[in-house]
Design a protein around this motif. Sequence first.
Motif, PDB file in Angstrom:
ATOM      1  N   LYS A 162       1.025  -1.040   0.160  1.00 34.46           N
ATOM      2  CA  LYS A 162       0.088  -0.077  -0.214  1.00 34.46           C
ATOM      3  C   LYS A 162       0.848   1.331   0.044  1.00 34.46           C
ATOM      4  O   LYS A 162       0.563   2.381  -0.604  1.00 34.46           O
ATOM      5  N   GLN A 163       2.056   1.340   0.783  1.00 38.12           N
ATOM      6  CA  GLN A 163       2.861   2.614   0.814  1.00 38.12           C
ATOM      7  C   GLN A 163       3.541   2.750  -0.598  1.00 38.12           C
ATOM      8  O   GLN A 163       3.632   3.737  -1.009  1.00 38.12           O
ATOM      9  N   LEU A 164       3.829   1.700  -1.259  1.00 36.45           N
ATOM     10  CA  LEU A 164       4.289   1.678  -2.630  1.00 36.45           C
ATOM     11  C   LEU A 164       3.543   2.381  -3.473  1.00 36.45           C
ATOM     12  O   LEU A 164       3.709   3.275  -4.388  1.00 36.45           O
ATOM     13  N   MET A 165       2.102   1.863  -3.468  1.00 39.67           N
ATOM     14  CA  MET A 165       1.087   2.211  -4.431  1.00 39.67           C
ATOM     15  C   MET A 165       0.718   3.883  -4.164  1.00 39.67           C
ATOM     16  O   MET A 165       0.444   4.707  -5.225  1.00 39.67           O
ATOM     17  N   LYS A 166       0.572   4.105  -2.782  1.00 33.30           N
ATOM     18  CA  LYS A 166       0.516   5.778  -2.691  1.00 33.30           C
ATOM     19  C   LYS A 166       1.618   6.624  -2.831  1.00 33.30           C
ATOM     20  O   LYS A 166       1.136   7.620  -3.188  1.00 33.30           O
ATOM     21  N   ARG A 167       2.614   5.970  -3.176  1.00 26.12           N
ATOM     22  CA  ARG A 167       3.576   7.006  -3.779  1.00 26.12           C
ATOM     23  C   ARG A 167       3.754   7.339  -5.289  1.00 26.12           C
ATOM     24  O   ARG A 167       4.123   8.442  -5.638  1.00 26.12           O
ATOM     25  N   TYR A 168       2.856   6.329  -5.983  1.00 24.62           N
ATOM     26  CA  TYR A 168       2.600   6.502  -7.353  1.00 24.62           C
ATOM     27  C   TYR A 168       1.323   6.969  -7.751  1.00 24.62           C
ATOM     28  O   TYR A 168       1.024   7.148  -8.989  1.00 24.62           O
ATOM     29  N   PHE A 169       0.250   6.665  -6.891  1.00 28.23           N
ATOM     30  CA  PHE A 169      -1.179   6.788  -7.238  1.00 28.23           C
ATOM     31  C   PHE A 169      -1.732   7.694  -6.288  1.00 28.23           C
ATOM     32  O   PHE A 169      -1.787   7.320  -5.102  1.00 28.23           O
ATOM     33  N   ASN A 170      -2.424   8.648  -6.509  1.00 27.24           N
ATOM     34  CA  ASN A 170      -2.782   9.664  -5.660  1.00 27.24           C
ATOM     35  C   ASN A 170      -4.258   9.475  -5.085  1.00 27.24           C
ATOM     36  O   ASN A 170      -4.496   9.675  -4.209  1.00 27.24           O
ATOM     37  N   ASP A 171      -4.964   8.785  -6.115  1.00 24.65           N
ATOM     38  CA  ASP A 171      -6.358   8.464  -5.563  1.00 24.65           C
ATOM     39  C   ASP A 171      -6.822   6.897  -5.585  1.00 24.65           C
ATOM     40  O   ASP A 171      -7.043   6.304  -6.567  1.00 24.65           O
ATOM     41  N   LEU A 172      -6.245   6.237  -4.437  1.00 27.51           N
ATOM     42  CA  LEU A 172      -6.498   4.815  -4.426  1.00 27.51           C
ATOM     43  C   LEU A 172      -7.850   4.325  -3.661  1.00 27.51           C
ATOM     44  O   LEU A 172      -8.425   5.302  -3.088  1.00 27.51           O
ATOM     45  N   PRO A 173      -8.540   3.402  -3.892  1.00 32.01           N
ATOM     46  CA  PRO A 173      -9.666   3.045  -3.178  1.00 32.01           C
ATOM     47  C   PRO A 173      -9.519   2.778  -1.667  1.00 32.01           C
ATOM     48  O   PRO A 173      -8.198   2.672  -1.239  1.00 32.01           O
ATOM     49  N   LEU A 194       2.185  -4.413  -8.746  1.00 25.09           N
ATOM     50  CA  LEU A 194       1.604  -3.532  -8.056  1.00 25.09           C
ATOM     51  C   LEU A 194       1.522  -2.116  -8.812  1.00 25.09           C
ATOM     52  O   LEU A 194       0.506  -1.438  -8.677  1.00 25.09           O
ATOM     53  N   LEU A 195       2.264  -1.832  -9.620  1.00 23.42           N
ATOM     54  CA  LEU A 195       2.721  -0.315 -10.283  1.00 23.42           C
ATOM     55  C   LEU A 195       1.818  -0.659 -11.744  1.00 23.42           C
ATOM     56  O   LEU A 195       1.617   0.466 -12.382  1.00 23.42           O
ATOM     57  N   ALA A 196       1.544  -1.617 -11.841  1.00 23.58           N
ATOM     58  CA  ALA A 196       0.657  -1.932 -13.133  1.00 23.58           C
ATOM     59  C   ALA A 196      -0.874  -1.878 -12.856  1.00 23.58           C
ATOM     60  O   ALA A 196      -1.794  -2.142 -13.617  1.00 23.58           O
ATOM     61  N   TRP A 197      -0.970  -1.134 -11.486  1.00 21.43           N
ATOM     62  CA  TRP A 197      -2.485  -0.856 -11.388  1.00 21.43           C
ATOM     63  C   TRP A 197      -2.972   0.196 -12.097  1.00 21.43           C
ATOM     64  O   TRP A 197      -2.460   1.347 -12.252  1.00 21.43           O
ATOM     65  N   GLN A 198      -4.265   0.195 -12.817  1.00 25.28           N
ATOM     66  CA  GLN A 198      -4.758   1.007 -13.630  1.00 25.28           C
ATOM     67  C   GLN A 198      -6.058   1.709 -13.162  1.00 25.28           C
ATOM     68  O   GLN A 198      -6.923   1.190 -13.407  1.00 25.28           O
TER      69      GLN A 198
END
Length: 438
Positions: A162-173, A194-198
């Motif tokens: 989650k920490q990694l995704m929050k650094r690259y995506f601003n609006d997570l569910p 994880l970074l392939a989240w679209q």
Amino acid sequence: MQSQILPSRAALVDRIALQFEYGQNLIVLLGPSGLGKSYLLETFITDKYSDFNKSFVQLSARMSDMQLMSELLEQSFRSPLIDHNLSLSENFYQLAKQQNCGPCLWVLDGGRHLSEEMVEELTTLAKHSPTTLYVLLASQSVGQFKSAVEIHLEALSIVESKQLMKRYFNDLPYDEDPVFQTFLREAHGNPSLLLAWQPTQHTAKVVVTDKVSWRVHLITLLVIIMLLIIGFLYKSDMTRWWHDFYQPQAEPPVVTAIAVDTLKQAAPAVATDSSAVERTEAQLEQVKQADENPTQKENNVAAILDSLAPAAEPEDVTTSLADAVIEPEVSSEADVILPVDNRWYLQQPDSKLVIQLLAVTQQTIAEQYVFEQRLQPLAKVYQTRRNAKMWWVVTYGSYDNLNAAREVLASLPEAVRKNQPFYKKISKIKQEIALLDQ
């Protein structure tokens, strides 16, 4: 220094540097593809040993041993004269005697493409280098270097994912979103997955458009007018045909029928005794014989009129019945009426939150659930389409933030909370409603 490195990865960088300080000159970083070995190597060569001569080589299947030797020596020495007839270690010894290169750090990414000869050369240089030489490799093959220190790169935990995704995506569910939770579990801590989240695939532009074009309305109106004109033109013909088809046919006259004028004459008094009845029966028998006799041409009308005198009617007996009033049975419980209210959701702001309680493929089940749990009037139902099926989803309330929704969720009945309700944005619901038009 590179930014956005997780605490566990930063600790691994320090551990590798500590292993070099302990005298281990050859270290192999092991792990499957996608765990971030290349990123960790770039962080290490950037942050550590700033006073060393550093060489970073990205290996590939097309790179030959000569090309690799040239890359390493050219990045370690100033204008080296490389003899391609000699090995890597022999060239390194000769160049070290000619010029002092100082301590060196070699970082190789893609160690699985190394040949056996180059593996032996790197092992020899790490052990018997005339100057300080640290070699760090990233590989997927275990046991490729016999005397090297192997460090395994572990997958990220759920928290670090989650920490990694929050650094690259601003609006997570939200964390309670079941789709987001499933994605985190199936990624298994792999940063590349994880970074392939679209996030764009989970949003839809809701545009309320007119479902029926104005041209369809115009064509329908013209067809109706044309049909009315045709109906008025052929109304008279249809009426005439209807009258001719259903007009009753005239019945042929009966020879032995009695004229109406004769029946209108005054009838004699009614005989009520037994002799009169016998006389009437005798007259009827004569009439019957006269009809059967072909030579008789006239009917005895007088005899027939005498026999057709009306008999006395029995006294009317009337019985009065009491009016029975039957009251309709009153149901003990009111009918449950909870219509689908997609328009209510479309009118709500996108930032609002609701609590999703239930999702079923039958509308009656959703209505019965709301009534049994006494969720009126805050419960709402919207309709959507999933996997070519119609679904009815029950939600509860409308809240401005997540804290307000959590307080209300804690106050719901135990039977409702057993279904594990979760929070959902109005924007997400609008996307699901939009699927009805697709």
